[in-house]
Design an enzyme around this catalytic site. Sequence first.
Site, mmCIF file in Angstrom:
data_model
loop_
_atom_site.group_PDB
_atom_site.id
_atom_site.type_symbol
_atom_site.label_atom_id
_atom_site.label_comp_id
_atom_site.label_asym_id
_atom_site.label_seq_id
_atom_site.Cartn_x
_atom_site.Cartn_y
_atom_site.Cartn_z
ATOM 1 N N SER A 326 0.798 -1.234 0.000
ATOM 2 C CA SER A 326 0.000 0.000 0.000
ATOM 3 C C SER A 326 0.823 1.272 0.000
ATOM 4 C CB SER A 326 -0.940 0.006 1.207
ATOM 5 O OG SER A 326 -1.868 -1.055 1.115
ATOM 6 N N ASP A 350 -17.714 0.194 -0.972
ATOM 7 C CA ASP A 350 -16.717 -0.696 -0.354
ATOM 8 C C ASP A 350 -17.396 -1.711 0.564
ATOM 9 O OD1 ASP A 350 -14.472 -1.910 0.649
ATOM 10 O OD2 ASP A 350 -14.028 -0.303 2.076
ATOM 11 N N ASP A 365 -10.515 -6.799 0.416
ATOM 12 C CA ASP A 365 -9.837 -5.765 1.182
ATOM 13 C C ASP A 365 -9.208 -6.408 2.418
ATOM 14 O OD1 ASP A 365 -9.855 -3.542 3.438
ATOM 15 O OD2 ASP A 365 -9.924 -2.493 1.520
ATOM 16 N N CYS A 389 -7.546 1.631 2.023
ATOM 17 C CA CYS A 389 -8.647 0.850 1.478
ATOM 18 C C CYS A 389 -8.247 0.209 0.144
ATOM 19 C CB CYS A 389 -9.869 1.748 1.283
ATOM 20 S SG CYS A 389 -11.240 0.921 0.468
#
Length: 633
Positions: A326, A350, A365, A389
């Site tokens: 990330s 999401d 996720d 996210c």
Amino acid sequence: MAEQVTLKDPYTEKRIYRSRMVFAALVVVALLALLVVRYFSLQIIAYETYRTQSDRNYVQLQPVPPKRGLIYDRNGILLAENRASYSLTIIKERVEDLDQTIALLQQLIAIDDDHIKKYRRLVSRSRPYAAVPLKLKLTPEEIAIISVNRYRLSGVDVDAHLARHYPQGELFAHVLGYVGRISESEQLEIDEVNYSGTNEIGKIGLEKYYEDILHGRVGYQNVETNARGRVLRVLERTDPEPGADLTLHLDAHVQKVAHRALGNERGAVVAIDPRTGGVIAMVSTPSFDANLFVGGISTKDYGRLRNSQDLPLFNRALQGQYPPASTVKPFYGLAGLHYGVITPQSKVADPGWYKLPNNDHLYRDWTWQKKKRGHGAFVDLEQSIVESCDTYFYDLAYNMGIDRIHEFMVPFGFGRKTGVDNTNEQSGLLPSREWKKTYKRLPWFPGETLGVGIGQGYMLATPIQLAASMVAVANRGKHFTPRLLKRLGEQDVAAPVLDDITIDDQHWDAVTVAMKNVVHGAKGTAKRIAPGAKYRIAGKTGSAQIVSIAQDEVYDEQQVAKRKRDHGLFVAFAPIENPKIVVAVIVENGMHGSWVSPIARKVFDAYLLDQGMLDDDSSSGLMAQALAKGAVQ
């Protein structure tokens, strides 16, 4: 009958005597003539030849090795020096029986088979009458024993010279590297004349990269010797040219803090000054004592380092290639804004997973792995960076496509070496359609774009790449080729400036604000390092998955062997208003970027607070404009 008596013939006797005298005289004259001719040949015709040979019986031309340049940190702390050392040397041509001499030396001092093997290897490629070392780093006791027994050791001597020493031990081993005995392959490449009398050469790291500068130029001296080859006096001398001293951007205090912060973990820390491109710290753990390699490491010590499963000889800062995870999300956010794929207000649903059209596979996720939910009904760019996210960036990557992702990331330095002045740097991997077609002989699939969209899949980066790319973010497009060398002798050396990356200021603002809230926001993944900070940090965490998880499988890190757990990453810069330092941290199997972020905080404190780099010019930075507008809260 009376006996006949022969009377004496004086005439005949005189004739015989005269002829004998003439013959003797002719022989003497002939011999004298030969002597004169030979004398003329020696003294007139071949005078220079025999004079040179005669001089060699007591005059020798010896190389004088140069003093290797010293290495300092930015504050003048000595990192690599030269210390007086004594070696046991043998001139093979002056020894009647080499094997017998070595056997005698073994009786006098400790000489093992490794010493003998290395000596014979060196002798086989050395010049005639060269003093080849048999054993280095003699103790005072050993020197005394050799001196007492010198009358028995023709061709054996104790040679005084300067040997490399690293006073900081393992602290700078990976970045400085070390010197070692010149190998057979190196012997074929080096300037044989300039390395006369020198037994060591830079093997890796800065010692190798700047070998030509550090080594200097050899000198010579004519010395008078006795029959045993002992030097009686120096007749003539040309002094060597010492190697140049290097001053680095490295900060010994920050390096020490980073090394201690990593502790017993396997990982790396790279810190760069975004104003200059200078590398402030470059740490890889576990490390090793570089002094072990000076003069040749023992088989036992090398085996211990080579066979360790923690790979202490592996420079993770330059050679370690890890999924950036990330930590690349701020870059993809910039890309989405730059290409107009998203706006700061764009939102994505999401539920905790993402699906491609006409595909039932769930791209989950990280929150789904733990809590079976997402980050909320809808998420925007800032929340997606702050809370990391995955779903948002799956969607963003899919809509941008691998071609635009690759195009955007190349100028930031991904997929190629940074060009830092060191050895053995790896290039990482920034995948593309062309790359997969060339190396995998397969087409690119949409699902692979999603993996790259969260810094996984084929994508790999080194810690030095992560730090160098974050410099571009901290400087809003201005960046450098990272440099360790700050000053060569008394001359400053500037890091090469790379082409600016042009992106609208409002896009830089949006991403920087989100990175600030990663640390200082209530839901930021690195909020644990914010309390007590006297400056503000912009950062991004990352957790790089290294084992596959089945669709219906739940990842429980506590049930996974430590060496199969996720890697923890963190990249950041500070102060936000006027960045002075960028830090990248990787801890192998550290599980979460949030868990390794305190390492970066210690590095920030060491540089900004302990070294007094946190001054009052924060209002002059690029982020000050955003602060004045209330963009950063």
